[in-house]
Enzyme design. Structure first.
Site, PDB file in Angstrom:
ATOM      1  N   ARG A 153       0.826  -1.219   0.000  1.00  0.00           N
ATOM      2  CA  ARG A 153       0.000   0.000   0.000  1.00  0.00           C
ATOM      3  C   ARG A 153       0.860   1.269   0.000  1.00  0.00           C
ATOM      4  O   ARG A 153       0.611   2.205  -0.760  1.00  0.00           O
ATOM      5  CB  ARG A 153      -0.926  -0.011   1.227  1.00  0.00           C
ATOM      6  CG  ARG A 153      -2.017  -1.061   1.132  1.00  0.00           C
ATOM      7  CD  ARG A 153      -2.694  -1.288   2.462  1.00  0.00           C
ATOM      8  NE  ARG A 153      -1.785  -1.931   3.388  1.00  0.00           N
ATOM      9  CZ  ARG A 153      -2.104  -2.957   4.179  1.00  0.00           C
ATOM     10  NH1 ARG A 153      -3.325  -3.438   4.172  1.00  0.00           N
ATOM     11  NH2 ARG A 153      -1.211  -3.492   4.988  1.00  0.00           N
ATOM     12  N   ILE A 154       1.905   1.293   0.865  1.00  0.00           N
ATOM     13  CA  ILE A 154       2.755   2.495   0.925  1.00  0.00           C
ATOM     14  C   ILE A 154       3.599   2.610  -0.347  1.00  0.00           C
ATOM     15  O   ILE A 154       3.700   3.686  -0.952  1.00  0.00           O
ATOM     16  CB  ILE A 154       3.652   2.470   2.189  1.00  0.00           C
ATOM     17  CG1 ILE A 154       2.769   2.555   3.439  1.00  0.00           C
ATOM     18  CG2 ILE A 154       4.658   3.618   2.169  1.00  0.00           C
ATOM     19  CD1 ILE A 154       3.490   2.373   4.757  1.00  0.00           C
ATOM     20  N   ARG A 235       9.857  -0.819   9.866  1.00  0.00           N
ATOM     21  CA  ARG A 235      10.064  -1.232  11.250  1.00  0.00           C
ATOM     22  C   ARG A 235      11.568  -1.240  11.506  1.00  0.00           C
ATOM     23  O   ARG A 235      12.360  -1.588  10.613  1.00  0.00           O
ATOM     24  CB  ARG A 235       9.495  -2.629  11.533  1.00  0.00           C
ATOM     25  CG  ARG A 235       7.990  -2.684  11.666  1.00  0.00           C
ATOM     26  CD  ARG A 235       7.481  -1.982  12.934  1.00  0.00           C
ATOM     27  NE  ARG A 235       6.034  -2.066  13.077  1.00  0.00           N
ATOM     28  CZ  ARG A 235       5.173  -1.133  12.684  1.00  0.00           C
ATOM     29  NH1 ARG A 235       5.593  -0.041  12.095  1.00  0.00           N
ATOM     30  NH2 ARG A 235       3.868  -1.293  12.899  1.00  0.00           N
ATOM     31  N   ASP A 259      12.454   6.614  10.671  1.00  0.00           N
ATOM     32  CA  ASP A 259      11.262   6.941  11.459  1.00  0.00           C
ATOM     33  C   ASP A 259      11.019   5.881  12.527  1.00  0.00           C
ATOM     34  O   ASP A 259      10.193   6.070  13.403  1.00  0.00           O
ATOM     35  CB  ASP A 259      10.042   7.021  10.526  1.00  0.00           C
ATOM     36  CG  ASP A 259       8.783   7.450  11.267  1.00  0.00           C
ATOM     37  OD1 ASP A 259       8.847   8.446  12.022  1.00  0.00           O
ATOM     38  OD2 ASP A 259       7.730   6.794  11.120  1.00  0.00           O
ATOM     39  N   GLU A 264      11.937   1.060  20.684  1.00  0.00           N
ATOM     40  CA  GLU A 264      11.304   2.390  20.702  1.00  0.00           C
ATOM     41  C   GLU A 264      10.784   2.714  22.091  1.00  0.00           C
ATOM     42  O   GLU A 264      10.078   1.879  22.662  1.00  0.00           O
ATOM     43  CB  GLU A 264      10.171   2.445  19.670  1.00  0.00           C
ATOM     44  CG  GLU A 264      10.718   2.335  18.253  1.00  0.00           C
ATOM     45  CD  GLU A 264       9.664   2.496  17.169  1.00  0.00           C
ATOM     46  OE1 GLU A 264       8.466   2.605  17.487  1.00  0.00           O
ATOM     47  OE2 GLU A 264      10.054   2.510  15.996  1.00  0.00           O
ATOM     48  N   HIS A 283       8.744   7.634  15.064  1.00  0.00           N
ATOM     49  CA  HIS A 283       7.671   6.775  14.542  1.00  0.00           C
ATOM     50  C   HIS A 283       6.450   7.654  14.241  1.00  0.00           C
ATOM     51  O   HIS A 283       5.338   7.394  14.723  1.00  0.00           O
ATOM     52  CB  HIS A 283       7.325   5.657  15.535  1.00  0.00           C
ATOM     53  CG  HIS A 283       6.696   4.475  14.869  1.00  0.00           C
ATOM     54  ND1 HIS A 283       6.979   3.174  15.222  1.00  0.00           N
ATOM     55  CD2 HIS A 283       5.787   4.385  13.868  1.00  0.00           C
ATOM     56  CE1 HIS A 283       6.266   2.358  14.466  1.00  0.00           C
ATOM     57  NE2 HIS A 283       5.543   3.066  13.629  1.00  0.00           N
TER      58      HIS A 283
HETATM   59  N1  NAD Z   1       6.310   4.481  10.310  1.00  0.00           N
HETATM   60  C1  NAD Z   1       5.014   4.312  10.396  1.00  0.00           C
HETATM   61  O1  NAD Z   1       4.332   5.041  11.113  1.00  0.00           O
HETATM   62  C2  NAD Z   1       4.357   3.227   9.571  1.00  0.00           C
HETATM   63  C3  NAD Z   1       3.067   3.455   9.071  1.00  0.00           C
HETATM   64  C4  NAD Z   1       2.476   2.462   8.290  1.00  0.00           C
HETATM   65  C5  NAD Z   1       3.146   1.280   8.051  1.00  0.00           C
HETATM   66  N2  NAD Z   1       4.395   1.080   8.581  1.00  0.00           N
HETATM   67  C6  NAD Z   1       5.127  -0.166   8.311  1.00  0.00           C
HETATM   68  O2  NAD Z   1       5.282  -0.260   6.909  1.00  0.00           O
HETATM   69  C7  NAD Z   1       5.006  -1.601   6.506  1.00  0.00           C
HETATM   70  C8  NAD Z   1       4.438  -1.565   5.100  1.00  0.00           C
HETATM   71  O3  NAD Z   1       3.135  -0.980   5.119  1.00  0.00           O
HETATM   72  P1  NAD Z   1       2.108  -1.255   3.908  1.00  0.00           P
HETATM   73  O4  NAD Z   1       0.804  -0.682   4.316  1.00  0.00           O
HETATM   74  O5  NAD Z   1       2.726  -0.840   2.632  1.00  0.00           O
HETATM   75  O6  NAD Z   1       2.041  -2.851   4.003  1.00  0.00           O
HETATM   76  P2  NAD Z   1       1.613  -3.881   2.864  1.00  0.00           P
HETATM   77  O7  NAD Z   1       1.347  -5.150   3.565  1.00  0.00           O
HETATM   78  O8  NAD Z   1       0.548  -3.277   2.007  1.00  0.00           O
HETATM   79  O9  NAD Z   1       2.941  -4.001   1.969  1.00  0.00           O
HETATM   80  C9  NAD Z   1       4.089  -4.659   2.382  1.00  0.00           C
HETATM   81  C10 NAD Z   1       4.725  -5.259   1.140  1.00  0.00           C
HETATM   82  O10 NAD Z   1       5.968  -5.857   1.532  1.00  0.00           O
HETATM   83  C11 NAD Z   1       6.126  -7.019   0.737  1.00  0.00           C
HETATM   84  N3  NAD Z   1       7.105  -7.932   1.340  1.00  0.00           N
HETATM   85  C12 NAD Z   1       6.931  -8.811   2.351  1.00  0.00           C
HETATM   86  N4  NAD Z   1       8.080  -9.479   2.592  1.00  0.00           N
HETATM   87  C13 NAD Z   1       9.005  -8.994   1.710  1.00  0.00           C
HETATM   88  C14 NAD Z   1      10.365  -9.264   1.469  1.00  0.00           C
HETATM   89  N5  NAD Z   1      11.026 -10.189   2.179  1.00  0.00           N
HETATM   90  N6  NAD Z   1      11.009  -8.577   0.494  1.00  0.00           N
HETATM   91  C15 NAD Z   1      10.353  -7.627  -0.231  1.00  0.00           C
HETATM   92  N7  NAD Z   1       9.044  -7.339  -0.062  1.00  0.00           N
HETATM   93  C16 NAD Z   1       8.377  -8.006   0.909  1.00  0.00           C
HETATM   94  C17 NAD Z   1       4.737  -7.631   0.633  1.00  0.00           C
HETATM   95  O11 NAD Z   1       4.631  -8.483  -0.493  1.00  0.00           O
HETATM   96  C18 NAD Z   1       3.884  -6.378   0.504  1.00  0.00           C
HETATM   97  O12 NAD Z   1       3.610  -6.071  -0.860  1.00  0.00           O
HETATM   98  C19 NAD Z   1       4.036  -2.138   7.548  1.00  0.00           C
HETATM   99  O13 NAD Z   1       4.165  -3.542   7.710  1.00  0.00           O
HETATM  100  C20 NAD Z   1       4.401  -1.401   8.804  1.00  0.00           C
HETATM  101  O14 NAD Z   1       5.270  -2.199   9.589  1.00  0.00           O
HETATM  102  C21 NAD Z   1       5.004   2.032   9.330  1.00  0.00           C
END
Ligand code: NAD
Length: 319
Positions: A153-154, A235, A259, A264, A283
């Protein structure tokens, strides 16, 4: 009537949605210590969870618990093995947490590439003119190669912003089809190390799992360009912090933006806190008015939809 524990405060918009719903009984739990959670949570049918660790011992005592609605999309603070065994549903907030983190990544890239902190300080310190004849490290994003690791998603929000700056975007995500990446204007990379060699900027947006823990270490950073920068908003454990500190000190890479931290808040002794080549935020990638409200509302709505059998598929984590 389902009893819902709101574990850790969230935006009032989300709290109101649950509290004003006569079909639920809610209690806010602000003391996140294990003793408090273990004594309080067994009474509840549902939990909304922001910070706070929900481990096997706590889950073992929660005989009525049917659902945990995570405030956010990461769930490394929950023992998912036990959730699966006990058939407790896990819900996340979907795309509500994608735009702000993608903007935060761009903010970190721009901050570093434009030497923002140095310029800001120079004006305040009366060194307006001194800066003019310095050796400038700032660089354009135009034409630079961006490597997005984790194209979820991100990642999908981030690519649009990078293309707006006319960067070339590569994505490494073994679980995403190349057509999905190409349709959004990127190129799929099958080998992480090849991608790292090419990248000017690396951004990590993967979940923390056994596979992604320390996926970026000194060995990997040595493959990168000396001018490259790394942004981690995913993370803390995804990048090895001691290795990052060494890579910055030894000029193996140019800069970094973090971030998130393995612990933490980070320990006072964490060397990155004193390293001027890294910019840090607490964060806070989701700390915008819009994102905090949207996340809290979605967290609450997921609980309501769960008990009304009306949940959107995209909110359910397949354990
Ligand atoms: N800093 C913050 O405040 C904040 C906010 C939102 C999310 N996050 C973190 O960001 C992460 C990603 O968020 P998202 O919404 O995009 O999640 P998401 O689940 O939509 O996307 C994660 C992607 O990572 C891929 N992935 C998994 N294992 C992998 C690997 N070994 N190598 C390469 N790609 C791999 C998955 O296929 C998936 O497409 C979350 O899991 C969360 O931990 C942090």
């Amino acid at each position: 009537m389902p009893k819902i524990a709101i574990v850790d405060k969230m935006h009032q918009d989300g709290i109101n949605l649950l509290k004003n719903n006569p079909k639920f009984e809610c209690e806010i739990i602000e003391d996140l210590s294990k003793e408090n959670l273990i004594s309080k949570l067994p009474n509840f049918d549902g939990i909304t969870l922001r910070r706070g660790k929900i481990d096997a011992e706590i889950l073992g005592k929660c005989k009525n618990l049917r659902v945990i609605s995570r405030h956010g999309v990461g769930y490394d603070n929950i023992d998912t093995k036990i959730l699966k065994e006990k058939k407790i549903s896990l819900l996340v907030t979907g795309t509500t947490t994608s735009v702000s983190p993608a903007e935060h990544i761009m903010f970190m890239i721009l901050n570093i590439s434009k030497s923002f902190n140095l310029f800001d300080k120079s004006v305040r310190d009366g060194k307006f003119d001194t800066v003019m004849h310095m050796k400038h490290e700032s660089f354009e994003l135009f034409g630079k190669k961006m490597l997005i690791v984790g194209f979820g998603r991100i990642g999908k929000q981030l690519i649009k912003r990078c293309l707006g700056f006319e960067m070339k975007v590569y994505a490494y995500d073994p679980f995403v089809d190349k057509k999905v990446i190409e349709k959004l204007g990127g190129k799929k990379i099958n080998n992480l190390e090849e991608g790292l060699k090419e990248a000017d900027i690396l951004s990590l947006s993967v979940p923390l799992t056994k596979d992604t823990y320390n996926m970026i270490n000194l060995e990997k950073m040595k493959k990168m360009k000396k001018t490259s920068i790394i942004i981690n908003t995913s993370r803390g454990g995804v990048i090895n912090e001691n290795d990052l500190n060494a890579a910055l000190d030894k000029e193996i890479i140019y800069g970094a933006g973090l971030d998130v931290f393995e612990k933490e808040p980070p320990d006072e002794k964490n060397p990155l806190l004193k390293n001027k080549k890294v910019i840090l935020s607490p964060h806070a990638a989701t700390f915008t008015k819009e994102c905090l409200s949207n996340m809290a509302v979605q967290t609450a709505q997921n609980i309501i939809d769960f008990f009304e059998n009306n949940l959107k598929e995209s909110m359910i984590v397949k354990l």
